[in-house]
Design a protein around this motif. Structure first.
Motif, mmCIF file in Angstrom:
data_model
loop_
_atom_site.group_PDB
_atom_site.id
_atom_site.type_symbol
_atom_site.label_atom_id
_atom_site.label_comp_id
_atom_site.label_asym_id
_atom_site.label_seq_id
_atom_site.Cartn_x
_atom_site.Cartn_y
_atom_site.Cartn_z
ATOM 1 N N VAL A 72 4.273 -67.994 -60.778
ATOM 2 C CA VAL A 72 4.033 -68.168 -58.909
ATOM 3 C C VAL A 72 2.540 -68.122 -58.878
ATOM 4 C CG1 VAL A 72 5.418 -66.167 -58.558
ATOM 5 C CG2 VAL A 72 3.872 -65.798 -58.901
ATOM 6 N N PRO A 73 1.674 -69.425 -57.933
ATOM 7 C CA PRO A 73 0.635 -69.171 -57.287
ATOM 8 C C PRO A 73 -0.072 -67.970 -57.389
ATOM 9 C CG PRO A 73 2.044 -70.342 -55.939
ATOM 10 C CD PRO A 73 2.572 -69.365 -57.361
ATOM 11 N N ASP A 74 -1.423 -67.831 -57.809
ATOM 12 C CA ASP A 74 -2.368 -66.091 -57.737
ATOM 13 C C ASP A 74 -3.251 -66.830 -57.225
ATOM 14 O OD1 ASP A 74 -3.926 -64.370 -57.839
ATOM 15 O OD2 ASP A 74 -3.347 -63.660 -59.898
ATOM 16 N N ASP A 75 -3.669 -66.356 -55.649
ATOM 17 C CA ASP A 75 -4.630 -66.531 -55.364
ATOM 18 C C ASP A 75 -5.543 -65.831 -55.822
ATOM 19 O OD1 ASP A 75 -3.067 -68.814 -53.580
ATOM 20 O OD2 ASP A 75 -2.956 -66.971 -51.820
ATOM 21 N N GLU A 76 -5.756 -64.836 -55.220
ATOM 22 C CA GLU A 76 -7.221 -64.158 -55.979
ATOM 23 C C GLU A 76 -7.310 -65.008 -57.587
ATOM 24 O OE1 GLU A 76 -7.457 -59.483 -57.709
ATOM 25 O OE2 GLU A 76 -6.691 -59.314 -55.623
ATOM 26 N N ALA A 77 -6.354 -64.548 -58.275
ATOM 27 C CA ALA A 77 -7.534 -65.024 -59.561
ATOM 28 C C ALA A 77 -7.366 -66.689 -59.712
ATOM 29 C CB ALA A 77 -5.874 -65.183 -60.652
ATOM 30 N N MET A 78 -6.739 -67.532 -58.157
ATOM 31 C CA MET A 78 -6.618 -69.044 -58.383
ATOM 32 C C MET A 78 -6.242 -69.584 -59.099
ATOM 33 S SD MET A 78 -10.963 -69.260 -56.563
ATOM 34 C CE MET A 78 -10.903 -70.548 -56.806
ATOM 35 N N THR A 79 -4.831 -69.622 -59.513
ATOM 36 C CA THR A 79 -3.935 -70.076 -60.987
ATOM 37 C C THR A 79 -3.142 -70.634 -59.888
ATOM 38 O OG1 THR A 79 -3.358 -68.584 -61.517
ATOM 39 C CG2 THR A 79 -5.322 -68.808 -62.742
#
Length: 124
Positions: free
Chosen positions: A21-28
């Motif tokens: 899943v996209p992880d906005d906090e980790a920018m991944t």
């Protein structure tokens, strides 16, 4: 990239879920194949610069050549050709222009050899 993914209207491969899943906090953002994105989606009309791989099914090599040559941004950074027909592969290579061409191979070629060239053409 998240916007491009969300607005593509495409099913993702692998399906988004669990650790994919996209992880906005980790920018991944996981490497994602985008199956049949909308033909007017920004993922097909803007440079991507990320791990999104639009996958468009075509009827034949002529349609594949047409799609590559109709890219809004000019010439694509890379064009992938999947075929067991050597004459179709030869036609694809001869009648398209891109920074790179991969035949029956995907982005894994870059993961296996960090020295593999990856260059653009035109504005790319």
């Amino acid at each position: 990239l998240r916007r491009k993914l969300d607005e593509s209207g495409a099913a993702c491969l692998p399906a988004l879920g669990g650790r994919f899943v996209p992880d906005d906090e980790a920018m991944t953002l996981p490497v994602s194949g985008l199956l049949a994105p909308a033909l007017d989606a920004s993922v097909l009309s803007e440079e991507i610069f990320g791990p999104l791989l639009p996958i468009i099914r075509v009827r034949d090599v002529d349609e594949a050549i047409y799609r590559v040559n109709s890219v809004v941004t000019g010439k694509p950074l890379i064009a992938y050709c999947y075929s067991q027909d050597p004459s179709a592969v030869d036609a694809f290579i001869a009648k398209t222009s891109s920074g790179n061409v991969a035949v029956n191979s995907g982005p894994q070629r870059l993961l296996c050899n960090f020295n593999a060239a990856f260059g653009g053409i035109g504005a790319s």
